[in-house]
Scaffold this active site. Structure first.
Site, PDB file in Angstrom:
ATOM      1  N   CYS A 170       0.799  -1.222   0.000  1.00 30.29           N
ATOM      2  CA  CYS A 170       0.000   0.000   0.000  1.00 30.29           C
ATOM      3  C   CYS A 170       0.836   1.278   0.000  1.00 30.29           C
ATOM      4  O   CYS A 170       0.275   2.369  -0.052  1.00 30.29           O
ATOM      5  CB  CYS A 170      -0.952  -0.004   1.188  1.00 30.29           C
ATOM      6  SG  CYS A 170      -1.913  -1.523   1.281  1.00 30.29           S
ATOM      7  N   HIS A 302      -2.879   7.805   6.249  1.00 33.92           N
ATOM      8  CA  HIS A 302      -3.113   6.481   5.654  1.00 33.92           C
ATOM      9  C   HIS A 302      -4.540   6.050   5.992  1.00 33.92           C
ATOM     10  O   HIS A 302      -5.273   5.614   5.118  1.00 33.92           O
ATOM     11  CB  HIS A 302      -2.084   5.497   6.167  1.00 33.92           C
ATOM     12  CG  HIS A 302      -2.136   4.168   5.492  1.00 33.92           C
ATOM     13  ND1 HIS A 302      -2.002   4.022   4.130  1.00 33.92           N
ATOM     14  CD2 HIS A 302      -2.337   2.913   5.984  1.00 33.92           C
ATOM     15  CE1 HIS A 302      -2.103   2.737   3.817  1.00 33.92           C
ATOM     16  NE2 HIS A 302      -2.315   2.049   4.913  1.00 33.92           N
ATOM     17  N   GLU A 313      -1.490   4.973  13.952  1.00 27.98           N
ATOM     18  CA  GLU A 313      -1.159   6.187  13.191  1.00 27.98           C
ATOM     19  C   GLU A 313      -1.459   7.443  14.012  1.00 27.98           C
ATOM     20  O   GLU A 313      -0.670   8.397  13.986  1.00 27.98           O
ATOM     21  CB  GLU A 313      -1.934   6.227  11.871  1.00 27.98           C
ATOM     22  CG  GLU A 313      -1.506   7.406  10.998  1.00 27.98           C
ATOM     23  CD  GLU A 313      -2.093   7.385   9.593  1.00 27.98           C
ATOM     24  OE1 GLU A 313      -3.002   6.560   9.352  1.00 27.98           O
ATOM     25  OE2 GLU A 313      -1.642   8.177   8.747  1.00 27.98           O
ATOM     26  N   LYS A 334      -9.901   7.729   2.261  1.00 28.32           N
ATOM     27  CA  LYS A 334     -10.237   6.370   1.813  1.00 28.32           C
ATOM     28  C   LYS A 334     -11.741   6.077   1.778  1.00 28.32           C
ATOM     29  O   LYS A 334     -12.176   5.258   0.962  1.00 28.32           O
ATOM     30  CB  LYS A 334      -9.500   5.341   2.678  1.00 28.32           C
ATOM     31  CG  LYS A 334      -8.017   5.209   2.301  1.00 28.32           C
ATOM     32  CD  LYS A 334      -7.330   4.079   3.020  1.00 28.32           C
ATOM     33  CE  LYS A 334      -5.932   3.843   2.459  1.00 28.32           C
ATOM     34  NZ  LYS A 334      -4.998   4.936   2.675  1.00 28.32           N
ATOM     35  N   HIS A 339      -9.682   1.860  -0.595  1.00 26.74           N
ATOM     36  CA  HIS A 339      -8.261   1.572  -0.435  1.00 26.74           C
ATOM     37  C   HIS A 339      -7.796   0.886  -1.715  1.00 26.74           C
ATOM     38  O   HIS A 339      -8.003  -0.315  -1.897  1.00 26.74           O
ATOM     39  CB  HIS A 339      -8.017   0.687   0.786  1.00 26.74           C
ATOM     40  CG  HIS A 339      -6.571   0.602   1.162  1.00 26.74           C
ATOM     41  ND1 HIS A 339      -5.564   1.054   0.345  1.00 26.74           N
ATOM     42  CD2 HIS A 339      -5.957   0.128   2.277  1.00 26.74           C
ATOM     43  CE1 HIS A 339      -4.406   0.862   0.925  1.00 26.74           C
ATOM     44  NE2 HIS A 339      -4.600   0.306   2.107  1.00 26.74           N
ATOM     45  N   PHE A 398       1.199  -3.206   4.510  1.00 32.59           N
ATOM     46  CA  PHE A 398       1.391  -4.524   5.095  1.00 32.59           C
ATOM     47  C   PHE A 398       2.850  -4.935   4.931  1.00 32.59           C
ATOM     48  O   PHE A 398       3.481  -4.651   3.904  1.00 32.59           O
ATOM     49  CB  PHE A 398       0.501  -5.556   4.396  1.00 32.59           C
ATOM     50  CG  PHE A 398      -0.875  -5.673   4.988  1.00 32.59           C
ATOM     51  CD1 PHE A 398      -1.226  -5.048   6.168  1.00 32.59           C
ATOM     52  CD2 PHE A 398      -1.850  -6.441   4.350  1.00 32.59           C
ATOM     53  CE1 PHE A 398      -2.504  -5.167   6.709  1.00 32.59           C
ATOM     54  CE2 PHE A 398      -3.127  -6.576   4.879  1.00 32.59           C
ATOM     55  CZ  PHE A 398      -3.451  -5.927   6.062  1.00 32.59           C
TER      56      PHE A 398
END
Length: 414
Positions: A170, A302, A313, A334, A339, A398
């Site tokens: 990502c 994010h 975060e 998002k 995403h 990830f």
């Protein structure tokens, strides 16, 4: 801390054009309008084959007909992720004011990130082979490899410089943009076409993501009480980079300066983010830009709406920005574009640039109530007019690969 010339490299890098394909349609303007107005592009899932999973929503590109934008002969070699890349790149190049031949030659590079690459081609080939005993299409390999997007772009513009695909899940698009900027700074190339693309909203992929239990069946609510996961998306975002000096010489007004890039690896867990890794990436981007945290006026997070990401975060933002963390406008877009994995950071960078241009922080929609575990100003539900000169875009993947970009206004410098 005073602003520097843009990092340890001597050449300042600017973004001269950008293009996007997203669930909002073709064009960066459509994406910005949806984000600014808080209109979600997540809709009922549409698949070629019957789908038996639990998650039945996604942010898919609506009504995309590649033949409207690309030559018929080219389409034979293009998986949808490459099609999205080419269409976004054509928009970016046009906005940058370049003719095709002006991006040719050995001093122009192409770097495109993707989490998976040609997933539709892979899925079709496996189904044909295992179920129908049909040999995969002879052009399957050049379509499915992740490098199909940058190499096809390179052929389109006759760019002979450094050209490669980049796979960092990502954060792929941020890595492609950041690395492209560094290579220009250090003189390895003069211009670059960079970005990210993904097209994997298909049965097998959605099922795999469902297995991770990070998908919401209804509303994506980053940093909000009641959040229960993300929605998959697809698309591409592409940017044209060059030096500030180059843009000034040809009389082109860039969109902004690409001032900072920072990247770290958690090196700890396959799916769980790490606080120190996020902090390190944000601090590295600030150091690269020669800026202190007080210089950041807006942050595009994010913000996946998963418990693990949002809480971590928010804590990382708190550690980097200190007492300002509760007042700094932070939004996750998002819930608008989904995403989009390898494309997501590119879509978010495009929105960060438009936020800088329009002086508007887009909202975090679907926000229900403040979560004490996420003590940040998430710009809930409605856009906010904000004085923005410098903005940050976070991407955390990830596997623990973190990438952060910083863009800065260039008023009066071009």
């Amino acid at each position: 801390m005073a602003a520097s010339s843009g990092g340890v490299g001597e050449r300042r890098v600017v973004i001269s054009g950008m293009g996007a394909v997203s669930a909002a349609g073709v064009g960066a303007a459509a994406l910005w309008t949806a984000a600014r107005d808080g209109v979600s592009q997540i809709r009922p899932l549409v698949t070629e084959y019957p789908y038996d999973g639990r998650i039945r929503i996604a942010a898919q590109v609506p009504g995309f007909d590649p033949s409207q934008y690309l030559e018929k002969a080219l389409l034979t070699f293009c998986d949808p992720f490459t099609q999205f890349t080419l269409v976004a790149a054509d928009e970016a190049v046009a906005q940058a004011g370049f003719a095709r031949e002006e991006l040719s030659g050995p001093r122009v590079g192409v770097i495109v990130g993707s989490g998976i690459g040609g997933m539709t081609t892979i899925d079709n080939g496996l189904r044909h082979y295992y179920q129908e005993r049909i040999r995969p299409d002879p052009f399957s390999v050049p379509r499915l490899i992740p490098s199909a997007a940058p190499t096809t772009l390179g052929m389109r513009y006759s760019a002979n410089g450094p050209t490669f695909a980049l796979g960092s899940a990502c954060s792929s698009a941020s890595q492609a943009v950041g690395l492209g900027a560094q290579m220009i700074r250090f003189g390895l190339m003069d211009r670059a076409i960079v970005g990210g693309a993904e097209a994997c909203v298909i049965n097998g992929t959605i099922r795999a993501w469902e297995g991770l239990r990070v998908m919401t069946p209804d509303f994506c609510r980053p940093f909000s009480m009641g959040r229960n996961g993300m929605s998959l998306g697809e698309g591409a975002a592409v940017f044209v980079l060059e030096t500030l000096e180059s843009a000034q010489k040809r009389g082109h007004a860039p969109l902004c300066e690409l001032a900072g890039y920072g990247t770290t690896s958690d090196a700890k867990d396959f799916v769980r983010p790490d606080l120190d890794g996020m902090i390190g990436a944000m601090q590295a981007a600030l150091a690269d830009a020669g800026l202190g945290p007080e210089a950041i006026d807006y942050l595009n997070a994010h913000g996946t709406a998963t418990h693990a990401n949002d809480v971590t975060e928010a804590a990382a933002i708190g550690r980097v920005f200190g007492e300002r963390a509760g007042r700094l406008p932070v939004s996750s877009t998002k819930p608008i574009h989904g995403h989009a994995l390898g494309a997501s950071a590119g879509l978010e960078l495009a929105l960060t640039i438009r936020a800088l241009q329009e002086q508007i922080a887009p909202p975090t929609i679907n926000f229900l109530d403040f979560d004490p575990r996420c003590p940040i100003d998430a710009v809930p539900n409605e856009a906010r007019r904000v004085e923005i000169r410098t903005a940050m875009s976070n991407s955390f993947a990830f596997g623990g690969i973190n990438a952060v970009l910083i863009v800065r206004a260039l008023a009066g410098e071009a």
